[in-house]
Design an enzyme around this catalytic site. Structure first.
Site, PDB file in Angstrom:
ATOM      1  N   ASP A  89       0.855  -1.186   0.000  1.00 31.28           N
ATOM      2  CA  ASP A  89       0.000   0.000   0.000  1.00 31.28           C
ATOM      3  C   ASP A  89       0.898   1.246   0.000  1.00 31.28           C
ATOM      4  O   ASP A  89       2.118   1.125   0.024  1.00 31.28           O
ATOM      5  CB  ASP A  89      -0.963  -0.028   1.191  1.00 31.28           C
ATOM      6  N   ASP A 270      -7.992  -7.923   0.293  1.00 29.03           N
ATOM      7  CA  ASP A 270      -7.056  -8.116   1.395  1.00 29.03           C
ATOM      8  C   ASP A 270      -7.791  -7.746   2.665  1.00 29.03           C
ATOM      9  O   ASP A 270      -8.721  -6.927   2.628  1.00 29.03           O
ATOM     10  CB  ASP A 270      -5.832  -7.194   1.273  1.00 29.03           C
ATOM     11  N   CYS A 308     -11.981 -29.132   6.074  1.00 30.33           N
ATOM     12  CA  CYS A 308     -10.813 -28.280   5.807  1.00 30.33           C
ATOM     13  C   CYS A 308      -9.557 -29.137   5.646  1.00 30.33           C
ATOM     14  O   CYS A 308      -9.330 -30.082   6.407  1.00 30.33           O
ATOM     15  CB  CYS A 308     -10.631 -27.284   6.953  1.00 30.33           C
ATOM     16  N   CYS A 310      -6.395 -27.991   5.904  1.00 33.52           N
ATOM     17  CA  CYS A 310      -5.207 -27.283   6.409  1.00 33.52           C
ATOM     18  C   CYS A 310      -4.395 -28.149   7.377  1.00 33.52           C
ATOM     19  O   CYS A 310      -4.885 -29.155   7.893  1.00 33.52           O
ATOM     20  CB  CYS A 310      -5.602 -25.963   7.073  1.00 33.52           C
ATOM     21  N   CYS A 313      -6.154 -28.568  10.856  1.00 31.99           N
ATOM     22  CA  CYS A 313      -7.299 -29.484  10.875  1.00 31.99           C
ATOM     23  C   CYS A 313      -6.879 -30.931  10.631  1.00 31.99           C
ATOM     24  O   CYS A 313      -7.530 -31.855  11.102  1.00 31.99           O
ATOM     25  CB  CYS A 313      -8.343 -29.047   9.847  1.00 31.99           C
ATOM     26  N   HIS A 339      -5.039 -22.022   9.960  1.00 31.10           N
ATOM     27  CA  HIS A 339      -6.383 -22.450   9.544  1.00 31.10           C
ATOM     28  C   HIS A 339      -7.150 -21.315   8.864  1.00 31.10           C
ATOM     29  O   HIS A 339      -7.706 -21.499   7.781  1.00 31.10           O
ATOM     30  CB  HIS A 339      -7.190 -22.978  10.730  1.00 31.10           C
TER      31      HIS A 339
END
Ligand SMILES: [Zn+2]
Length: 373
Positions: A89, A270, A308, A310, A313, A339
């Protein structure tokens, strides 16, 4: 940057953006790496989760460790070891929100560092110089932010100033590129105008006429206005934005906000939400939010979300996370952030696949049905 639209479905776009460092498939969520890292995670975590682009905050990196130091390490890529793309930014938002006594004038923003009180002045040119040193793939221009609600007069002023600064920024960037600086870096302008249709149209048409910009962002939303006002403003604004360039909605939002705005033609997002909320116990799942701190999870042998994929998980129970959070263990922040970031990245992959299969309406219906809505 190379940009192409791969497919559209009911207003939602699946596009491909190619920068010098990665190929980004949209819709895309960019995890926020304020200090050159996504909080509690590192570059390898991001790579394993398939992140192609993350965000860095110019204001923070400029003040500490300084962009000059980061340049010595080969820019953000060399310093953080994240080899894919970075978007940075302009620093204007933090100068406006974090520092004491920030004061915009016709040529830039004067502010005091929140770290040591030292005085600094950001101009449309100086924030690009900082971003050249950071060597981000996408640079955002300096815009004139206003707190909402505000008077029409002040919002009008902000649009005039933002357009003036955008012209100065693109002119400066073209000059620098001609000198061999920032040749592989792209530059996006930021449309302002609050929730007013008239002001958004004015800002969008003025900025989008500057055809040297590589993409356009919608800024100044998700600042406390009702969700429907945000959705309506985005839907209204995108019609004035070119089809053949990326569209980025800054600082948004919840999983529901992402789905609603993808349908309104936004490609890039974002937000600090997945990492910030992870730290306070709020985990995002396919069936809605879950507060892992609750007593009901103390002996729960299930993972956060059975659907999930991930790392957290696949390996740990809700009971373990509940314990780590209550005990204040740092490991909790890492596992919960992994996660939540994975959930956001995966939701975008699913959204893209629905668009490519021209299946958007069914996908969206199912997204809400799983949440009991
Ligand atoms: Zn998970």
């Amino acid at each position: 940057m190379k940009f192409q639209i791969d497919k559209t479905s009911n207003g939602a776009r699946a596009c491909t953006i190619e920068t010098a460092h990665s190929t980004i498939l949209t819709p895309v969520f960019m995890p926020v790496g304020t200090q050159g890292t996504v909080k509690a995670l590192d570059a390898n975590d991001m790579l394993e989760m398939g992140a192609k682009i993350i965000l860095g905050n110019t204001y923070h990196l400029y003040l500490r460790p300084t962009s000059k130091l980061i340049k010595k390490f080969g820019g953000l890529h060399g310093f953080s070891k994240f080899p894919n793309s970075f978007l940075t930014d302009s620093g204007g938002f933090q100068a406006f929100s974090l520092s004491d006594n920030s004061k915009p004038d016709e040529n830039g923003i004067m502010f005091k560092s929140h770290i040591d009180g030292s005085k600094h002045y950001f101009t449309p040119q100086s924030v690009l110089d900082t971003q050249y040193e950071l060597n981000s793939d996408i640079m955002m221009i300096l815009d004139d932010l206003v707190a909402l609600p505000n008077t029409n007069e002040r919002i009008k002023k902000s649009i005039e100033r933002t357009t003036k600064w955008a012209k100065e920024a693109i002119e400066y960037h073209m000059e620098q590129k001609a000198k061999g600086v920032g040749v592989h870096q792209n530059i996006f302008a930021i449309i302002q105008g609050g929730t007013s249709k008239e002001f958004r149209k004015l800002s969008a048409t003025q900025l989008c006429a500057l055809s040297d910009f590589d993409g356009f962002a919608i800024g100044g939303l998700s600042v406390g206005e009702p969700n429907q006002d945000m959705y309506d403003t985005v839907e209204w604004t995108t019609q004035f934005m070119p089809e053949n360039k990326p569209r980025y909605l800054m600082g948004v939002g919840t999983p529901e906000d992402l789905i609603e705005n993808i349908e309104r033609g936004v490609d890039m997002f974002d937000c600090v939400m997945p990492t910030r909320n992870a730290r306070n116990g709020t985990l995002f799942t396919s069936f809605g939010r879950l507060n892992i701190k609750k007593a009901e999870f103390k002996e729960d042998i299930k993972p956060i979300d059975e659907s999930c994929g991930c790392y957290t998980c696949k390996n740990f129970t809700r009971a373990y996370l509940n314990h780590l959070l209550r005990a204040g263990e740092i490991t909790y922040f890492r596992l919960a952030s992994l996660h939540n970031i994975y959930y956001y990245l995966d939701l975008m992959r699913e959204a893209r696949s629905a668009i490519l299969n021209d299946n958007w309406v069914e996908f969206k219906k199912e997204f809400y049905a799983k949440r009991g809505k």
